[in-house]
Design an enzyme around this catalytic site. Structure first.
Site, PDB file in Angstrom:
ATOM      1  N   SER A  11       0.835  -1.214   0.000  1.00  0.00           N
ATOM      2  CA  SER A  11       0.000   0.000   0.000  1.00  0.00           C
ATOM      3  C   SER A  11       0.865   1.258   0.000  1.00  0.00           C
ATOM      4  O   SER A  11       0.391   2.340  -0.335  1.00  0.00           O
ATOM      5  CB  SER A  11      -0.892   0.012   1.244  1.00  0.00           C
ATOM      6  OG  SER A  11      -0.084   0.059   2.407  1.00  0.00           O
ATOM      7  N   CYS A  73       2.477  -7.046   1.707  1.00  0.00           N
ATOM      8  CA  CYS A  73       1.441  -6.347   2.465  1.00  0.00           C
ATOM      9  C   CYS A  73       0.515  -7.422   3.035  1.00  0.00           C
ATOM     10  O   CYS A  73      -0.111  -8.171   2.268  1.00  0.00           O
ATOM     11  CB  CYS A  73       0.676  -5.431   1.504  1.00  0.00           C
ATOM     12  SG  CYS A  73      -0.741  -4.602   2.239  1.00  0.00           S
ATOM     13  N   ASN A  74       0.482  -7.522   4.350  1.00  0.00           N
ATOM     14  CA  ASN A  74      -0.377  -8.545   4.973  1.00  0.00           C
ATOM     15  C   ASN A  74      -1.838  -8.302   4.653  1.00  0.00           C
ATOM     16  O   ASN A  74      -2.595  -9.240   4.399  1.00  0.00           O
ATOM     17  CB  ASN A  74      -0.191  -8.519   6.490  1.00  0.00           C
ATOM     18  CG  ASN A  74       1.173  -8.983   6.924  1.00  0.00           C
ATOM     19  OD1 ASN A  74       1.357 -10.116   7.328  1.00  0.00           O
ATOM     20  ND2 ASN A  74       2.165  -8.109   6.836  1.00  0.00           N
ATOM     21  N   CYS A 183       2.454  -6.582   9.923  1.00  0.00           N
ATOM     22  CA  CYS A 183       2.251  -5.545   8.911  1.00  0.00           C
ATOM     23  C   CYS A 183       3.639  -5.114   8.469  1.00  0.00           C
ATOM     24  O   CYS A 183       4.526  -4.922   9.317  1.00  0.00           O
ATOM     25  CB  CYS A 183       1.491  -4.356   9.511  1.00  0.00           C
ATOM     26  SG  CYS A 183       1.498  -2.894   8.435  1.00  0.00           S
TER      27      CYS A 183
END
Ligand code: DGL
Length: 254
Positions: A11, A73-74, A183
């Site tokens: 993100s 990105c988790n 994260c």
């Protein structure tokens, strides 16, 4: 042999914590990094909305020639990895909070997991906990404001330190001896997280394990770059050139 780049997506800037490990583990591999930047943080947005941003990023990475894509990105992994694997013709590697190694090594039987609200609320988080951590108490905690602090480059300010204290102290007080960073933005705060947690608590970043997984998949699909290949690193963003330049500049400091 395949000298096309590995694609890495997040993100925003957090995926650079995975980019750093990939570069170390696979020095001959070129990497094209896509940090959305325009819609970060994902962790506070509805899954359906985030899914459209992820698709857009994946198409850009494929257009840039990515031979394998790491969802660094988790939140994106939990929302989209299954669907992406079924839709696009390249291998995808997703993030997974390191609950398994934490559960295997905890002495106290209590693990803290720091992650975004979306990740903690997802079904997959519950599945992972059930699968790998039977008999272990898992305490999830949202890293309130952590992603925004990392995006602003405010890892070391007193305000960020206070956010970290508020999230981490309850985990330590509940007896956790492992704190999993769920994260990819959070490893940039790892030092302060460890300091707030105190001695005897191990902070676990899954990025090295992800880099090893990528290496093994490149091997399995005969996708490795030539040993003598000179790697190049490029940066793309939905937020345009200024954000991509910030990504490049930050990566150069890692
Ligand atoms: N770095 C991301 C993750 O691993 C996303 C954080 C966000 O955008 O909220 O979940």
């Amino acid at each position: 042999m395949n000298n096309s780049p590995i694609g890495v997506f997040d993100s925003g800037m957090g995926g650079l914590s995975v980019w750093r490990e990939l570069r170390k583990t696979l020095p001959a591999e070129s990497i094209v990094y896509y940090g959305d930047g325009a819609h970060c943080p994902y962790g506070e947005k509805p899954a359906a909305e985030v899914a459209t941003y992820i698709d857009c990023a994946v198409r850009e990475l494929l257009a840039a020639g990515a031979k394998l894509i790491v969802l660094a990105c988790n939140t994106a992994t939990m929302i989209a990895v299954k669907r992406l694997r079924a839709t696009y013709p390249v291998p995808f590697v997703g993030m997974e909070p390191a609950i398994k190694p934490a559960a295997a090594t905890t002495q106290s039987g209590v693990i803290g997991v720091l992650a975004t609200r979306a990740s903690i609320g997802s079904d997959w988080f519950g599945e992972l906990s059930g699968k790998y951590a039977a008999g272990v108490r898992i305490i999830p905690a949202v890293g309130e404001g952590f992603v925004e602090a990392v995006e602003r480059g405010e890892e070391r300010t007193p305000a960020t330190r206070l956010l970290i204290r508020n999230a981490v102290r309850p985990l330590a007080e509940a007896g956790a001896d492992r704190i999993v960073l769920g994260c990819t933005h959070y490893p940039f705060l790892a030092e302060a997280i460890a300091a707030e947690a105190g001695p005897g608590i191990e902070v676990i970043d899954p990025a090295p394990a992800i880099a090893r997984r990528v290496a093994s998949l490149l091997d399995r699909y005969a996708l490795q770059a030539d040993e003598t290949h000179r790697a190049c690193y490029t940066f793309l963003s939905a937020a345009g050139t200024p954000y991509a330049d910030r990504l490049r500049e930050r990566a150069s400091r890692l």
